[in-house]
Scaffold this motif. Structure first.
Motif, PDB file in Angstrom:
ATOM      1  N   PHE A   1       0.820  -1.212   0.000  1.00  0.00           N
ATOM      2  CA  PHE A   1       0.000   0.000   0.000  1.00  0.00           C
ATOM      3  C   PHE A   1       0.852   1.259   0.000  1.00  0.00           C
ATOM      4  CE2 PHE A   1      -3.365  -2.898   1.748  1.00  0.00           C
ATOM      5  CZ  PHE A   1      -4.171  -2.835   0.627  1.00  0.00           C
ATOM      6  N   ALA A   2       2.030   1.207   0.625  1.00  0.00           N
ATOM      7  CA  ALA A   2       2.930   2.351   0.586  1.00  0.00           C
ATOM      8  C   ALA A   2       3.399   2.605  -0.850  1.00  0.00           C
ATOM      9  CB  ALA A   2       4.134   2.121   1.506  1.00  0.00           C
ATOM     10  N   LEU A   3       3.752   1.545  -1.551  1.00  0.00           N
ATOM     11  CA  LEU A   3       4.170   1.700  -2.949  1.00  0.00           C
ATOM     12  C   LEU A   3       3.023   2.204  -3.821  1.00  0.00           C
ATOM     13  CD1 LEU A   3       6.419  -1.447  -3.443  1.00  0.00           C
ATOM     14  CD2 LEU A   3       7.138   0.948  -3.261  1.00  0.00           C
TER      15      LEU A   3
ATOM     16  N   TRP B   1      -1.185  17.348  -1.549  1.00  0.00           N
ATOM     17  CA  TRP B   1      -0.704  17.233  -0.175  1.00  0.00           C
ATOM     18  C   TRP B   1      -1.229  15.948   0.469  1.00  0.00           C
ATOM     19  CZ3 TRP B   1       3.157  19.865   1.668  1.00  0.00           C
ATOM     20  CH2 TRP B   1       3.465  21.098   1.105  1.00  0.00           C
ATOM     21  N   ALA B   2      -2.449  15.618   0.188  1.00  0.00           N
ATOM     22  CA  ALA B   2      -3.051  14.433   0.793  1.00  0.00           C
ATOM     23  C   ALA B   2      -2.353  13.156   0.332  1.00  0.00           C
ATOM     24  CB  ALA B   2      -4.534  14.367   0.442  1.00  0.00           C
ATOM     25  N   SER B   3      -2.065  13.055  -0.959  1.00  0.00           N
ATOM     26  CA  SER B   3      -1.389  11.848  -1.439  1.00  0.00           C
ATOM     27  C   SER B   3       0.040  11.779  -0.906  1.00  0.00           C
ATOM     28  CB  SER B   3      -1.414  11.766  -2.967  1.00  0.00           C
ATOM     29  OG  SER B   3      -0.692  12.843  -3.530  1.00  0.00           O
ATOM     30  N   GLY B   4       0.695  12.912  -0.791  1.00  0.00           N
ATOM     31  CA  GLY B   4       2.050  12.940  -0.221  1.00  0.00           C
ATOM     32  C   GLY B   4       2.045  12.553   1.252  1.00  0.00           C
TER      33      GLY B   4
ATOM     34  N   LEU C   1       3.096   8.666   5.464  1.00  0.00           N
ATOM     35  CA  LEU C   1       2.603   7.891   6.602  1.00  0.00           C
ATOM     36  C   LEU C   1       2.826   6.397   6.392  1.00  0.00           C
ATOM     37  CD1 LEU C   1       0.896   7.831   9.269  1.00  0.00           C
ATOM     38  CD2 LEU C   1      -1.067   7.445   7.772  1.00  0.00           C
ATOM     39  N   LEU C   2       2.473   5.906   5.225  1.00  0.00           N
ATOM     40  CA  LEU C   2       2.620   4.470   4.953  1.00  0.00           C
ATOM     41  C   LEU C   2       4.088   4.049   4.846  1.00  0.00           C
ATOM     42  CD1 LEU C   2      -0.365   3.849   2.530  1.00  0.00           C
ATOM     43  CD2 LEU C   2      -0.097   3.014   4.863  1.00  0.00           C
ATOM     44  N   LEU C   3       4.939   4.928   4.311  1.00  0.00           N
ATOM     45  CA  LEU C   3       6.370   4.605   4.263  1.00  0.00           C
ATOM     46  C   LEU C   3       6.969   4.555   5.665  1.00  0.00           C
ATOM     47  CD1 LEU C   3       7.504   6.623   1.124  1.00  0.00           C
ATOM     48  CD2 LEU C   3       7.470   4.130   1.391  1.00  0.00           C
TER      49      LEU C   3
END
Length: 125
Positions: A55-57, A69-72, A77-79
């Motif tokens: 999901f991070a990828l 900003w939201a996608s970043g 967060l996931l990374l």
């Protein structure tokens, strides 16, 4: 989890240093049960780590194709969560490997006659 593993490992090492007997056989049975639990825990954490990394990828890919900003923030967060899971899984895996060595030492101690001194293993600390 790590504290739990360290406490159990310390208990088994203390029993190994005290000698053999029926108590050592009970310790080995308990250790084998806990080892199975930790193997299951390790499998679950591997699966969770792989999904979080996936999901991070995906979030990074989405952030590249749809910058915002939201996608970043989601990707960051996931990374970060992936990094934390990798550290946790690494420590869990190494702990289970140490427990395999303890199981070998327990087996060796149970097979050894009581008057024979135990063999010192280089990684016994």
């Amino acid at each position: 989890m790590w504290g739990y593993m360290q406490r159990h490992e310390r208990l088994v090492r203390e029993r190994l240093d005290q000698g053999g007997g029926e108590e050592l056989a009970a310790v080995r049975a308990r250790h084998a049960r806990r080892l199975r639990f930790m193997q299951h825990e390790r499998l679950i954490h591997l699966i969770v780590t792989m999904f979080v990394a996936l999901f991070a990828l995906l979030a990074v890919g989405f952030g590249v194709t749809h910058p915002s900003w939201a996608s970043g923030a989601l990707a960051a967060l996931l990374l970060g969560l992936t990094g934390a899971y990798l550290v946790h899984y690494f420590r869990l895996e190494n702990g289970v490997q140490r427990w395999y060595e303890l199981d070998d030492r327990l087996e060796e101690a149970l097979r050894r006659p009581p008057d024979v001194a135990p063999v010192q293993h280089p990684r016994a600390t």
